[in-house]
Motif scaffolding. Sequence first.
Motif, PDB file in Angstrom:
ATOM      1  N   HIS A  13       0.850  -1.200   0.000  1.00  0.00           N
ATOM      2  CA  HIS A  13       0.000   0.000   0.000  1.00  0.00           C
ATOM      3  C   HIS A  13       0.882   1.245   0.000  1.00  0.00           C
ATOM      4  N   SER A  14       1.703   1.342  -1.045  1.00  0.00           N
ATOM      5  CA  SER A  14       2.616   2.482  -1.167  1.00  0.00           C
ATOM      6  C   SER A  14       1.861   3.790  -1.398  1.00  0.00           C
ATOM      7  N   GLU A  15       0.589   3.695  -1.785  1.00  0.00           N
ATOM      8  CA  GLU A  15      -0.225   4.900  -1.957  1.00  0.00           C
ATOM      9  C   GLU A  15      -0.556   5.560  -0.620  1.00  0.00           C
ATOM     10  N   VAL A  16      -0.328   4.847   0.486  1.00  0.00           N
ATOM     11  CA  VAL A  16      -0.561   5.385   1.831  1.00  0.00           C
ATOM     12  C   VAL A  16       0.775   5.890   2.362  1.00  0.00           C
ATOM     13  N   SER A  17       0.861   7.189   2.579  1.00  0.00           N
ATOM     14  CA  SER A  17       2.101   7.793   3.079  1.00  0.00           C
ATOM     15  C   SER A  17       2.303   7.444   4.556  1.00  0.00           C
ATOM     16  N   ASP A  18       3.526   7.638   5.037  1.00  0.00           N
ATOM     17  CA  ASP A  18       3.799   7.456   6.463  1.00  0.00           C
ATOM     18  C   ASP A  18       2.904   8.376   7.294  1.00  0.00           C
ATOM     19  N   ASP A  19       2.770   9.624   6.864  1.00  0.00           N
ATOM     20  CA  ASP A  19       1.919  10.571   7.598  1.00  0.00           C
ATOM     21  C   ASP A  19       0.496  10.038   7.723  1.00  0.00           C
ATOM     22  N   GLN A  20      -0.037   9.461   6.659  1.00  0.00           N
ATOM     23  CA  GLN A  20      -1.389   8.901   6.708  1.00  0.00           C
ATOM     24  C   GLN A  20      -1.448   7.670   7.599  1.00  0.00           C
TER      25      GLN A  20
END
Length: 167
Positions: free
Chosen positions: A112-119
């Motif tokens: 799920h690389s579309e989900v950033s660390d911030d998210q």
Amino acid sequence: MAKASTRLVALSGLVLSGLLAAAPLATAGTTPAAVASPAAPLCTQKSTLAGTHLSDKQIAQYARNNGGLHGNGLIISIAVALAESQGWTKAVLINTDCSRDRGVWQINSKWHSEVSDDQAFNPVTAAQQTARISSNGSDWTPWTTYQNGAYNQFMSRARTAASQVGG
């Protein structure tokens, strides 16, 4: 010295209020069910629990209010979060393939690389992404702790928390 709301955990244990309690290695994350682990580890598996430690009720509130989950999907989301991260907002598991499972719901950085660390580390956006990944709470197979049944030990707590938020 870290703030009271921030705790780091080593593989050997979890320090809470000066007490040492055994903390299991996170066996968490989101991966497709049919994907096998690499034959030889590329990275050493390491688990860190950090950030804010959410209560069961707080996890339920994020899943319901921000993820829009309800009913059995809400209950399972709480149990999965507890099994995955014990409720720590900045929990990280470095996997043997070097991907990272992140946040309360341990959203995998590779799958799920579309989900950033911030998210992933923000419980509001992590709940939203968890709802999306789980098809609005109807498919929990991407989570290792669902596949291996580890979430089941948290179902009673999850039902209680869901009922506290009207879920």
